[in-house]
Design a protein around this motif. Structure first.
Motif, PDB file in Angstrom:
ATOM      1  N   CYS A  26       0.806  -1.146   0.014  1.00  0.00           N
ATOM      2  CA  CYS A  26       0.143   0.221  -0.069  1.00  0.00           C
ATOM      3  C   CYS A  26       0.724   1.221  -0.048  1.00  0.00           C
ATOM      4  O   CYS A  26       1.671   1.508   0.808  1.00  0.00           O
ATOM      5  CB  CYS A  26      -0.912   0.029   1.393  1.00  0.00           C
ATOM      6  SG  CYS A  26      -1.736   1.644   1.597  1.00  0.00           S
ATOM      7  N   CYS A  29      -0.061   3.425   3.778  1.00  0.00           N
ATOM      8  CA  CYS A  29       0.281   2.861   5.010  1.00  0.00           C
ATOM      9  C   CYS A  29       1.643   1.929   4.946  1.00  0.00           C
ATOM     10  O   CYS A  29       2.205   1.356   5.818  1.00  0.00           O
ATOM     11  CB  CYS A  29      -0.759   2.102   5.638  1.00  0.00           C
ATOM     12  SG  CYS A  29      -1.353   0.782   5.016  1.00  0.00           S
ATOM     13  N   CYS A  31       1.658  -1.294   4.255  1.00  0.00           N
ATOM     14  CA  CYS A  31       1.445  -2.641   4.578  1.00  0.00           C
ATOM     15  C   CYS A  31       1.574  -3.268   3.335  1.00  0.00           C
ATOM     16  O   CYS A  31       1.267  -3.034   2.186  1.00  0.00           O
ATOM     17  CB  CYS A  31      -0.018  -2.674   5.454  1.00  0.00           C
ATOM     18  SG  CYS A  31      -1.278  -2.741   4.156  1.00  0.00           S
ATOM     19  N   CYS A  57      -4.592   0.345   0.193  1.00  0.00           N
ATOM     20  CA  CYS A  57      -5.437  -0.939   0.640  1.00  0.00           C
ATOM     21  C   CYS A  57      -6.503  -0.301   1.082  1.00  0.00           C
ATOM     22  O   CYS A  57      -6.894   0.940   1.122  1.00  0.00           O
ATOM     23  CB  CYS A  57      -4.499  -1.577   1.806  1.00  0.00           C
ATOM     24  SG  CYS A  57      -4.314  -0.393   3.279  1.00  0.00           S
ATOM     25  N   CYS A  60      -6.865   2.114   3.933  1.00  0.00           N
ATOM     26  CA  CYS A  60      -6.492   3.500   3.472  1.00  0.00           C
ATOM     27  C   CYS A  60      -7.267   4.460   2.679  1.00  0.00           C
ATOM     28  O   CYS A  60      -7.178   5.391   2.143  1.00  0.00           O
ATOM     29  CB  CYS A  60      -4.828   3.674   2.842  1.00  0.00           C
ATOM     30  SG  CYS A  60      -3.860   2.980   4.083  1.00  0.00           S
TER      31      CYS A  60
HETATM   32 ZN   LIG Z   1      -2.764   1.429   3.361  1.00  0.00          ZN
END
Ligand SMILES: [Zn+2]
Ligand SMILES: [Zn+2]
Length: 533
Positions: A26, A29, A31, A57, A60
């Motif tokens: 992502c 963030c 991740c 993601c 987000c």
């Molecule tokens: Zn994210």
């Protein structure tokens, strides 16, 4: 070089691994999510091994749904992706594990252009670029069929187990390494050596590093679900490539092989900018892959799709011009003895629809008479046995010969390469390696209708039931659907169609105006006929 090293999936908590369990990061963030753990079940387009997106993601994104934006792809990335996808999802299309650069790779790219390139416009010589890219990276990223079975137009991936992300990451590391050698003025290391060194330094799992080996290549029919997927993958590359998640889950366990530590040669996420590659000059016409395409004008936009309305039927019609015998080599085709996987239906098709040893076409009678009169003086002379007339489904090897026949007997510019995407609806008739007839249906002209687009039998091979059997076979393949066609008003084949139950629905004045040559002597007006089911 491994952008996934030490990363864990935000969804399932397990590791991400290059080539084995890849995922997307992502951008907000940072991740990671496995491709198989994505909420939507797969990336848009559903290409196997495709992680080339800028990803946001679900947590987000403002609408709580994952957002994918296609990265700008280089031709190298696109071709690696397509070969990797075809290898996994359409293995039956391949010949000994190799795909035809034009009939498989280019057609696939053409069909899925928007999904691969989003807003990038097609350049005039895009097909030449494919050929050039394959040749440029021959023997380290791609492998030409010339070394294995003397087929320069067929290509595969040098390292079939490495995902596109792995290959592209390794390539960008290689480019950086190359710069170091260049600075040292050491030119003794070739690109392909360097590529293999980079791979060996970074990937300890020997299994992944296996290079293509034709011996070990076997076609394993995949499970039913997978076959369904093939169909989706080839045909509906809308941005909505949603696939069932449960199915993805099921495959999860098989992917848990250990993937050993990777040294970090590069901190970058290692995705090549497409500009690096666009700069390369791929125009050298003498490349292997280009051998076939340089002799012809490529007009992808004009001949891309079969136009169901450019049908002209010369079957059983003796008025066609016979010329171009010097094209003999072009007019012959071959036959592959394996089952072929239809990308349309996901079904394995038999190598032969029918083998006919009874029919005795005029041409063969003539040949037999010549042989008899030449050898007539000899005692005990008997004719050598005749081969069978083989009815098969269309295969890549047939296409140049079929196009050539269309060019000779119909009109220039016809490219029937498209029919390889729905071979179920084809019939090609061969005598040994000579194509003596062919017929094609276009499926799904509408929900209730298929269209007989081309049917042809060579002069001197007519009036012995070849066209009749081809029509019969094609009608059988479209059970439950009407079959429609156009036929020139004074073409005697109309009688044959009527025997099968076709009824004239209306008259189309000037239907063949654009196509039919003046010397053919057939009416330019057509009957539109329908066989109701
Ligand atoms: Zn994210
Ligand atoms: Zn996961």
């Amino acid at each position: 070089m491994d952008p996934l090293n030490g990363k864990f999936c935000n969804n399932c908590g397990e590791k991400l691994e290059l080539s084995l369990a890849e995922g997307l990061e992502c951008t907000l963030c940072h991740c990671y999510v496995h491709v198989k753990c994505l909420k939507r079940g797969s990336v848009p387009g559903g290409l196997h091994g495709d992680t080339f997106f800028t990803f946001t993601c679900a947590d987000c994104s403002p609408e709580n749904s994952e957002i994918f934006v296609r990265n700008k792809l280089s031709w190298l990335q696109v071709i690696v992706l397509v070969l990797y996808h075809l290898q996994h999802k359409c293995p039956g299309l391949a010949r000994k594990g190799f795909f035809h650069w034009r009939h498989h790779v280019a057609i696939f790219i053409d069909k899925n252009w928007d999904m691969l390139f989003s807003n990038v416009k097609k350049k005039k010589k895009w097909m030449g670029t494919i050929a050039g890219t394959l040749s440029h990276f021959n023997k380290y990223i791609f492998l030409s069929g010339i070394s294995v079975f003397n087929e320069p137009a067929f290509w595969t991936l040098m390292y079939p187990k490495l995902s596109p992300l792995t290959v592209i990451s390794a390539y960008s590391v290689m480019l950086a390494e190359k710069q170091i050698y260049k600075n040292k003025k050491d030119a003794s290391v070739t690109d392909s050596d360097l590529f293999s060194i980079v791979l060996r330094n970074n990937i300890e799992n020997e299994d992944l590093l296996q290079t293509f080996n034709v011996e070990s290549f076997t076609i394993v029919p995949e499970a039913k679900n997978e076959e369904e997927e093939n169909r989706v993958d080839l045909y509906s590359y809308s941005s909505d490539g949603k696939q069932k998640r449960s199915q993805k889950r099921k495959n999860h366990k098989q992917l848990g092989l250990p993937f050993n530590k990777l040294s970090k040669l590069s901190n970058s996420s290692a995705l090549l900018s497409s500009d690096d590659l666009m700069e390369l000059n791929f125009d050298s016409p003498e490349t292997n892959a280009n051998q076939e395409c340089t002799s012809e004008e490529i007009k992808p936009d004009e001949t891309r799709f079969l136009n169901p309305f450019c049908h002209y039927n010369t079957s059983l019609n003796s008025t066609s011009r016979i010329s171009g015998l010097n094209l003999y080599s072009k007019l012959t085709g071959g036959i592959k003895q394996d089952f072929i996987l239809s990308p349309y239906s996901g079904m394995y098709l038999k190598p032969y629809i029918r083998r006919d040893v009874e029919s005795f076409p005029t041409w063969l009678k003539l040949m037999a008479e010549i042989k008899l009169s030449v050898n007539g003086g000899e005692k005990n002379y008997s004719l050598p046995p005749r081969s069978s007339l083989d009815y098969t489904y269309v295969q890549p090897e047939h296409i140049p010969a079929i196009n050539s026949l269309c060019n000779q007997f119909f009109w220039p510019g016809i490219d029937l390469g498209e029919t390889l995407l729905y071979p179920d609806f084809s019939c090609v008739v061969l005598y040994k390696r000579l194509i003596v007839g062919f017929a094609f249906l276009v499926p799904d002209v509408s929900h209730t209708e298929t269209y007989l687009s081309f049917i042809f039998t060579r002069p001197y091979w007519r009036k012995c039931g070849i066209a009749k059997f081809m029509i019969y076979h094609l009608i059988q393949t479209s059970m439950g659907k009407d079959v429609t066609l156009h036929v020139s008003m004074n073409n005697p084949v109309l009688l044959l169609y009527q025997k099968f139950g076709f009824k004239v629905e209306n008259v189309v004045l000037g239907f063949y105006d654009k196509y039919l040559r003046e010397d053919v002597g057939e009416s330019k007006n057509a009957f539109f006929c329908r066989l109701e089911r």
